[in-house]
Motif scaffolding. Sequence first.
Motif, PDB file in Angstrom:
ATOM      1  N   GLU A 179     -12.499  16.239  -5.989  1.00 26.38           N
ATOM      2  CA  GLU A 179     -13.521  15.509  -6.736  1.00 26.38           C
ATOM      3  C   GLU A 179     -12.904  14.639  -7.823  1.00 26.38           C
ATOM      4  O   GLU A 179     -13.395  13.534  -8.090  1.00 26.38           O
ATOM      5  N   TYR A 180     -11.805  15.098  -8.414  1.00 25.02           N
ATOM      6  CA  TYR A 180     -11.096  14.280  -9.398  1.00 25.02           C
ATOM      7  C   TYR A 180     -10.534  13.031  -8.730  1.00 25.02           C
ATOM      8  O   TYR A 180     -10.669  11.914  -9.264  1.00 25.02           O
ATOM      9  N   ALA A 181      -9.906  13.195  -7.569  1.00 28.79           N
ATOM     10  CA  ALA A 181      -9.341  12.047  -6.864  1.00 28.79           C
ATOM     11  C   ALA A 181     -10.431  11.066  -6.449  1.00 28.79           C
ATOM     12  O   ALA A 181     -10.250   9.841  -6.532  1.00 28.79           O
ATOM     13  N   ALA A 182     -11.564  11.597  -6.012  1.00 30.49           N
ATOM     14  CA  ALA A 182     -12.672  10.720  -5.622  1.00 30.49           C
ATOM     15  C   ALA A 182     -13.192   9.922  -6.813  1.00 30.49           C
ATOM     16  O   ALA A 182     -13.568   8.747  -6.670  1.00 30.49           O
ATOM     17  N   GLU A 183     -13.217  10.534  -7.987  1.00 33.66           N
ATOM     18  CA  GLU A 183     -13.644   9.815  -9.194  1.00 33.66           C
ATOM     19  C   GLU A 183     -12.697   8.663  -9.509  1.00 33.66           C
ATOM     20  O   GLU A 183     -13.146   7.553  -9.854  1.00 33.66           O
ATOM     21  N   LEU A 184     -11.387   8.910  -9.394  1.00 30.78           N
ATOM     22  CA  LEU A 184     -10.430   7.831  -9.627  1.00 30.78           C
ATOM     23  C   LEU A 184     -10.640   6.699  -8.627  1.00 30.78           C
ATOM     24  O   LEU A 184     -10.602   5.515  -8.990  1.00 30.78           O
ATOM     25  N   ARG A 185     -10.835   7.073  -7.361  1.00 25.59           N
ATOM     26  CA  ARG A 185     -11.073   6.055  -6.334  1.00 25.59           C
ATOM     27  C   ARG A 185     -12.341   5.263  -6.618  1.00 25.59           C
ATOM     28  O   ARG A 185     -12.366   4.034  -6.494  1.00 25.59           O
ATOM     29  N   ASP A 186     -13.390   5.963  -7.027  1.00 24.37           N
ATOM     30  CA  ASP A 186     -14.666   5.288  -7.268  1.00 24.37           C
ATOM     31  C   ASP A 186     -14.598   4.341  -8.460  1.00 24.37           C
ATOM     32  O   ASP A 186     -15.314   3.344  -8.509  1.00 24.37           O
ATOM     33  N   GLU A 187     -13.736   4.659  -9.429  1.00 21.91           N
ATOM     34  CA  GLU A 187     -13.567   3.787 -10.585  1.00 21.91           C
ATOM     35  C   GLU A 187     -12.902   2.472 -10.215  1.00 21.91           C
ATOM     36  O   GLU A 187     -13.151   1.441 -10.846  1.00 21.91           O
ATOM     37  N   ASP A 188     -12.052   2.494  -9.183  1.00 23.41           N
ATOM     38  CA  ASP A 188     -11.358   1.273  -8.760  1.00 23.41           C
ATOM     39  C   ASP A 188     -10.915   1.435  -7.309  1.00 23.41           C
ATOM     40  O   ASP A 188      -9.820   1.917  -7.025  1.00 23.41           O
ATOM     41  N   HIS A 189     -11.769   1.023  -6.366  1.00 28.67           N
ATOM     42  CA  HIS A 189     -11.475   1.180  -4.943  1.00 28.67           C
ATOM     43  C   HIS A 189     -10.223   0.421  -4.517  1.00 28.67           C
ATOM     44  O   HIS A 189      -9.544   0.818  -3.574  1.00 28.67           O
ATOM     45  N   SER A 190      -9.939  -0.685  -5.171  1.00 36.55           N
ATOM     46  CA  SER A 190      -8.790  -1.479  -4.762  1.00 36.55           C
ATOM     47  C   SER A 190      -7.468  -0.872  -5.220  1.00 36.55           C
ATOM     48  O   SER A 190      -6.424  -1.092  -4.604  1.00 36.55           O
ATOM     49  N   ALA A 191      -7.488  -0.082  -6.296  1.00 33.74           N
ATOM     50  CA  ALA A 191      -6.248   0.499  -6.824  1.00 33.74           C
ATOM     51  C   ALA A 191      -5.938   1.856  -6.215  1.00 33.74           C
ATOM     52  O   ALA A 191      -4.765   2.194  -5.998  1.00 33.74           O
ATOM     53  N   PHE A 192      -6.953   2.673  -5.955  1.00 31.48           N
ATOM     54  CA  PHE A 192      -6.713   4.050  -5.529  1.00 31.48           C
ATOM     55  C   PHE A 192      -7.574   4.452  -4.340  1.00 31.48           C
ATOM     56  O   PHE A 192      -8.710   4.005  -4.184  1.00 31.48           O
ATOM     57  N   GLY A 193      -6.988   5.285  -3.499  1.00 29.43           N
ATOM     58  CA  GLY A 193      -7.685   6.065  -2.495  1.00 29.43           C
ATOM     59  C   GLY A 193      -7.082   7.455  -2.563  1.00 29.43           C
ATOM     60  O   GLY A 193      -6.271   7.739  -3.433  1.00 29.43           O
TER      61      GLY A 193
ATOM     62  N   MET B 155       1.233   1.683 -14.013  1.00 30.05           N
ATOM     63  CA  MET B 155       2.453   1.045 -14.500  1.00 30.05           C
ATOM     64  C   MET B 155       3.490   0.945 -13.393  1.00 30.05           C
ATOM     65  O   MET B 155       4.082  -0.114 -13.166  1.00 30.05           O
ATOM     66  N   ILE B 156       3.734   2.055 -12.685  1.00 32.56           N
ATOM     67  CA  ILE B 156       4.757   2.023 -11.641  1.00 32.56           C
ATOM     68  C   ILE B 156       4.309   1.150 -10.480  1.00 32.56           C
ATOM     69  O   ILE B 156       5.124   0.482  -9.833  1.00 32.56           O
ATOM     70  N   MET B 157       3.003   1.122 -10.199  1.00 33.99           N
ATOM     71  CA  MET B 157       2.499   0.270  -9.117  1.00 33.99           C
ATOM     72  C   MET B 157       2.803  -1.194  -9.389  1.00 33.99           C
ATOM     73  O   MET B 157       3.196  -1.936  -8.479  1.00 33.99           O
ATOM     74  N   LYS B 158       2.646  -1.612 -10.632  1.00 39.23           N
ATOM     75  CA  LYS B 158       2.942  -3.001 -10.980  1.00 39.23           C
ATOM     76  C   LYS B 158       4.408  -3.324 -10.710  1.00 39.23           C
ATOM     77  O   LYS B 158       4.731  -4.360 -10.107  1.00 39.23           O
ATOM     78  N   HIS B 159       5.311  -2.444 -11.153  1.00 31.27           N
ATOM     79  CA  HIS B 159       6.735  -2.697 -10.952  1.00 31.27           C
ATOM     80  C   HIS B 159       7.106  -2.746  -9.474  1.00 31.27           C
ATOM     81  O   HIS B 159       7.951  -3.554  -9.059  1.00 31.27           O
TER      82      HIS B 159
ATOM     83  N   ILE C 192       0.878  -1.171   0.000  1.00 35.89           N
ATOM     84  CA  ILE C 192       0.000   0.000   0.000  1.00 35.89           C
ATOM     85  C   ILE C 192       0.910   1.215   0.000  1.00 35.89           C
ATOM     86  O   ILE C 192       1.723   1.397   0.910  1.00 35.89           O
ATOM     87  N   ASP C 193       0.802   2.023  -1.034  1.00 33.79           N
ATOM     88  CA  ASP C 193       1.673   3.177  -1.222  1.00 33.79           C
ATOM     89  C   ASP C 193       0.987   4.416  -0.647  1.00 33.79           C
ATOM     90  O   ASP C 193      -0.001   4.903  -1.193  1.00 33.79           O
ATOM     91  N   LEU C 194       1.536   4.934   0.459  1.00 36.41           N
ATOM     92  CA  LEU C 194       0.940   6.090   1.118  1.00 36.41           C
ATOM     93  C   LEU C 194       1.591   7.408   0.705  1.00 36.41           C
ATOM     94  O   LEU C 194       1.253   8.457   1.246  1.00 36.41           O
ATOM     95  N   HIS C 195       2.508   7.353  -0.240  1.00 37.41           N
ATOM     96  CA  HIS C 195       3.170   8.580  -0.725  1.00 37.41           C
ATOM     97  C   HIS C 195       3.205   8.503  -2.249  1.00 37.41           C
ATOM     98  O   HIS C 195       4.229   8.210  -2.853  1.00 37.41           O
ATOM     99  N   HIS C 196       2.054   8.764  -2.854  1.00 36.30           N
ATOM    100  CA  HIS C 196       1.892   8.597  -4.293  1.00 36.30           C
ATOM    101  C   HIS C 196       1.080   9.793  -4.798  1.00 36.30           C
ATOM    102  O   HIS C 196      -0.073   9.981  -4.419  1.00 36.30           O
ATOM    103  N   HIS C 197       1.685  10.600  -5.645  1.00 36.53           N
ATOM    104  CA  HIS C 197       1.069  11.861  -6.056  1.00 36.53           C
ATOM    105  C   HIS C 197       0.298  11.733  -7.367  1.00 36.53           C
ATOM    106  O   HIS C 197       0.616  10.895  -8.211  1.00 36.53           O
TER     107      HIS C 197
ATOM    108  N   GLN D  73      -0.432  -2.745  -4.595  1.00 29.46           N
ATOM    109  CA  GLN D  73      -1.831  -3.049  -4.913  1.00 29.46           C
ATOM    110  C   GLN D  73      -2.696  -1.790  -4.857  1.00 29.46           C
ATOM    111  O   GLN D  73      -3.549  -1.580  -5.711  1.00 29.46           O
ATOM    112  N   THR D  74      -2.460  -0.935  -3.849  1.00 30.22           N
ATOM    113  CA  THR D  74      -3.282   0.249  -3.650  1.00 30.22           C
ATOM    114  C   THR D  74      -2.402   1.460  -3.411  1.00 30.22           C
ATOM    115  O   THR D  74      -1.484   1.406  -2.583  1.00 30.22           O
ATOM    116  N   SER D  75      -2.682   2.555  -4.106  1.00 29.97           N
ATOM    117  CA  SER D  75      -1.999   3.826  -3.874  1.00 29.97           C
ATOM    118  C   SER D  75      -2.993   4.848  -3.332  1.00 29.97           C
ATOM    119  O   SER D  75      -4.081   5.014  -3.886  1.00 29.97           O
ATOM    120  N   ILE D  76      -2.595   5.524  -2.270  1.00 27.07           N
ATOM    121  CA  ILE D  76      -3.393   6.605  -1.712  1.00 27.07           C
ATOM    122  C   ILE D  76      -2.853   7.901  -2.300  1.00 27.07           C
ATOM    123  O   ILE D  76      -1.746   8.340  -1.973  1.00 27.07           O
TER     124      ILE D  76
END
Length: 365
Positions: free
Chosen positions: A115-129, A78-82, A41-46, A86-89
């Motif tokens: 609101e943009y970040a929330a949309e990304l999270r809503d599209e895939d809860h497991s990948a983004f917060g 892409m970078i998350m895979k490398h 879980i990546d807690l420092h991902h911009h 699993q999840t970036s906040i």
Amino acid sequence: MRSEYFTAPVLAGLASLQNHAQQWLVDKAMAWPTQPPLNKIDLHHHFVPDFLAKAIHDAGGDPSGWATPKWSPSSSRMIMKHLGVQTSILSVTAPGPMITKDPAEQAALVRRLNEYAAELRDEDHSAFGFFATLPDITNTSAALAEIAYALDTLKADGVTLFTRYGDGATYLGNPALEPVWKELDRRAVTVFVHPTTPVDKNLVNPYMLGPMIDYPHETTRTAMDMITSGTLKKFPNVKVILSHAGGTLPYLISRLATPLRKVTDVIANWNVGTTHDDALQAFRSFYYDTALSSSPHVLQLLLDSVPHDHIVFGSDFPYAPAPAYPTFLEDLEAFDFTPAMRNKLNFENAQVLISRLGKHMDELK
């Protein structure tokens, strides 16, 4: 040729090509270590949406001297895979919305980012917060309003605070910021603290841009401000993550705390605002991410200094130089952690901070 000779679609196409070139460099041209398990879980991902990059450009660029990187959701994936993430906040880094000084424009940019970040999270809860972006928190009413909207309506995973606000030395222990801390404490919010530029932005030389050493020092400065002002003691329900392994704080905390062993608490409080025991308790209450900080000596210092359940993974994507990702990953994966400690760092400690992710613990193992 000058940019005014190009139409908007052509400029958009060129930007897309540049983004793909950057992704190719990170994806193909770097020597990556063996693929780690996909459990971090990546807690420092911009995230840097185009409208934020434009606002920074229109204001004259990042005051730190650092170039604003090209970013897209696909580049994050892409970078998350490398990295085995699993999840970036997601969070916004400095200068963030404070790049614009007009309060109304700043509030609009903050709302659009959240609101943009929330949309990304809503599209895939497991990948983004996401950690919510706030306006300048010296504007108390605006900050409290956005905290309420981001947490109650958008269900953000926490909030981002910068190390300093305004044109002067208003660091996070400043009494003027206590109304914001009080609300964050009431809600028991996870707070991600990211450095920003110091008051003096003059470069020592053209190679020493702000993020190189000023950012870690600014993290140390605001953490020491919180320790000596008693901020963490006053607001114990807030969980505070410090970027980049706490800057230089693990190295320097003894400079404050060790002499206090020899004086009474009354004298210690009178002279430096804290006692030996309170200083060390505050130091150990912070959480520390590994963004650009997984060299063996840094990891060992963290393990020797702070509770093992207070160390979390961070990548600093996309602001680090491209070679930083495989090299810091290589050091992290090669370090001699016990299996239990590696799980703590990779995901278990973060699941405590991001409660909605706790239910996925069995999946991550």
